[in-house]
Design an enzyme around this catalytic site. Sequence first.
Site, short mmCIF file in Angstrom:
data_model
loop_
_atom_site.label_atom_id
_atom_site.label_comp_id
_atom_site.label_asym_id
_atom_site.label_seq_id
_atom_site.Cartn_x
_atom_site.Cartn_y
_atom_site.Cartn_z
N ASP A 174 0.81 -1.22 0.00
CA ASP A 174 0.00 0.00 0.00
C ASP A 174 0.84 1.27 0.00
O ASP A 174 2.00 1.27 0.41
CB ASP A 174 -0.89 0.02 1.25
N HIS B 113 3.89 -2.73 3.00
CA HIS B 113 4.15 -1.38 2.48
C HIS B 113 5.53 -1.33 1.84
O HIS B 113 6.51 -1.74 2.47
CB HIS B 113 4.07 -0.35 3.61
ZN LIG Z 1 -2.65 3.22 3.11
#
Ligand SMILES: [Zn+2]
Length: 239
Positions: free
Chosen positions: A45, A189
């Site tokens: 993300d 991430h």
């Molecule tokens: Zn996010």
Amino acid sequence: MSRYFASLLAIAVIAVTLTPGAASAAPKEKEVDCTQVKCIALTFDDGPGKYAGELLDTLKKHNAKATFFLEGQYVKSRPAFAKRMAVEGHELGNHSYSHPNFTTIGPAAIRSEIQKTQDIVKQVTGVEPKLLRPPYGMADLQVSDIAAEFGMPMILWTGGSRDWESKNEEAIKKQTLAVAKQGSIVLMHDWVKQTVDSMPSLIKTLQNKGYHLVTVSELIKDQKLEPGDIFPVPEGWEK
Ligand SMILES: [Zn+2]
């Protein structure tokens, strides 16, 4: 060379040229059937993050596919990474333009966040995202209705690496392996350096356990999600 043989060769050349996928930029991989083999979707993300290039190298080396839920603002500032993601066969999803909580802003602002990201991703990569991951995984019926307008289901995750919290390679590996099960969608991430550093060993471990690393769309093929649907359905969600 006889003329007969030469024309056979010519036919063979045409047949090879017409093989589907032969002309596309990335060679088409053999399709993985996640109803027959163990599959996991790793999702990254907020990117393209600073370390996306290194992550893409690792994914390529291990023939693993991932899904990137991109923020429009970073597609704009790091277009080369977004382009590489698309060319190398990863899935691109929409994660808003600037990461506001969709349940605290108005419908016009939500639409603009989604549209601007669709536009920049399309402009940079030629691909239009088909999945939405609302920032923080926060959605309500209004967000669901707007996702439906865009023709997109909303994809959350079944487990998180908690990488942003620990920022520790060993902890990220341990947590990811703890939530990695058949059909898992794992939240990570690519702006967390330790996540990207942990990937070579993490991917090897998962593949040794028999998992195929696939995109979210491949993983959820059999769910038959409709635009505006949310998956996995969070506790307390009613529609
Ligand atoms: Zn996010």
